[in-house]
Design a protein around this motif. Structure first.
Motif, PDB file in Angstrom:
ATOM      1  N   THR A   1       0.938  -0.815   0.086  1.00  0.00           N
ATOM      2  CA  THR A   1       0.369   0.410  -0.098  1.00  0.00           C
ATOM      3  C   THR A   1       0.840   1.008  -0.345  1.00  0.00           C
ATOM      4  O   THR A   1       1.466   1.331   0.797  1.00  0.00           O
ATOM      5  CB  THR A   1      -0.424   0.372   1.303  1.00  0.00           C
TER       6      THR A   1
ATOM      7  N   GLU B   1      -1.962   5.820   0.885  1.00  0.00           N
ATOM      8  CA  GLU B   1      -3.134   5.735   1.291  1.00  0.00           C
ATOM      9  C   GLU B   1      -3.530   4.093   2.066  1.00  0.00           C
ATOM     10  O   GLU B   1      -4.164   3.314   3.133  1.00  0.00           O
ATOM     11  CB  GLU B   1      -3.626   4.130   0.021  1.00  0.00           C
TER      12      GLU B   1
ATOM     13  N   GLY C   1      -6.049   4.985   5.188  1.00  0.00           N
ATOM     14  CA  GLY C   1      -7.316   4.758   4.567  1.00  0.00           C
ATOM     15  C   GLY C   1      -7.630   2.760   4.599  1.00  0.00           C
ATOM     16  O   GLY C   1      -8.721   2.527   4.889  1.00  0.00           O
TER      17      GLY C   1
END
Length: 282
Positions: free
Chosen positions: A263, A267, A270
């Motif tokens: 990731t 991001e 989230g």
């Protein structure tokens, strides 16, 4: 036709007109080697705007990124490393600790804090690579164990962001004992049904990889993070085989199932929040 000679300016005058560039205004990417404006990189969560290379973050920069509005409360701040073996190489271990405390702070190689992540209470441990390469000694083991116990007492999820060169050799077997100590604390967390998410950043190696960094309910890695136990040269000499290129990078480990997903930093918060909602039924 008139002949004339152009008067040359003294070299000193030319040098005085040169504009001095403030130090630290630019940063060179370790991956693409581009020279980038530092403020642009910082505004992009310390990710290269040219190639996406993820620069290392300090522990408190991690907290600022993950906790809501950068609001958090640190705990276990009084725990310090000691010198139980009176270790000495080119310098005494206790003297090294003093140097790093002056340079980085007195939190040792991990900081622990609690706060909210997208409205959900959470306990976060973030390792500090600038403190002796994020090495895991007795103080690190004690602080992470206390964090797991706090999460258990408060029925809150635990998140550990790893960036480490492994166990701290200056503490010998005492540093290796932290692997079992933290793993046992995490097993109690799992038995209570509380989620533990492990975030692996560049680098995550040695005894940290061999213990809590790979024990998450979800193991998330940043792009191109170096993740492994021993170095490539040691492995090649042991198994006497040529290793594939990039075999210790996050992308290779995802293919082989050692890491669940990669990731990007922008991001990450989230993604962690989605997993926490799934695990907690919220």
């Amino acid at each position: 036709m008139a002949w004339f000679r152009k008067e040359k300016k003294p070299r000193e005058a030319v040098e005085q007109k040169q504009v001095a560039i403030p130090e630290g205004l630019w940063v060179k990417c370790d991956d693409c080697k581009e020279i980038i404006y530092r403020k642009e990189v910082e505004q992009n969560l310390n990710v290269c705007t040219k190639c996406g290379y993820h620069f290392r973050l300090t522990a408190r920069e991690r907290f600022e990124m993950l906790f809501d509005d950068g609001a958090y409360k640190e705990f276990a701040t009084s725990i310090r490393s000691s010198d139980p073996l009176e270790f000495r190489d080119t310098k005494r271990y206790r003297d090294r600790l003093k140097v790093y405390e002056q340079r980085v702070g007195k939190g040792d190689a991990v900081l622990c804090a609690e706060g909210k992540l997208e409205g959900m209470p959470v306990v976060i441990c973030a390792m500090e690579y600038a403190f002796m390469g994020g090495s895991m000694g007795s103080a690190v083991g004690e602080k992470i164990t206390l964090a797991a116990e706090r999460a258990l007492d408060k029925k809150e999820p635990l998140l550990i962001v790893s960036t480490s060169g492994g166990a701290r050799m200056q503490e010998g077997i005492l540093s290796l004992m932290q692997m079992a100590k933290i793993s046992a604390a995490l097993s109690r967390l799992a038995a209570a049904g509380l989620p533990y998410i492990s975030v692996l950043t560049d680098p995550t190696t040695g005894g940290v990889t061999a213990s809590y960094a790979m024990l998450g309910d979800i193991n998330i890695a940043e792009p191109k993070a170096l993740i492994g136990f021993a170095g490539p040269r040691v492995i090649e000499q042991t198994i006497r085989q040529t290793l594939p290129e990039g075999f210790q990078r996050a992308e290779f480990l995802v293919e082989k199932g050692f890491v669940d997903l990669i990731t990007p930093r922008g991001e990450m918060k989230g993604a962690i929040a989605r997993f926490l909602r799934f695990f907690t039924g919220k």
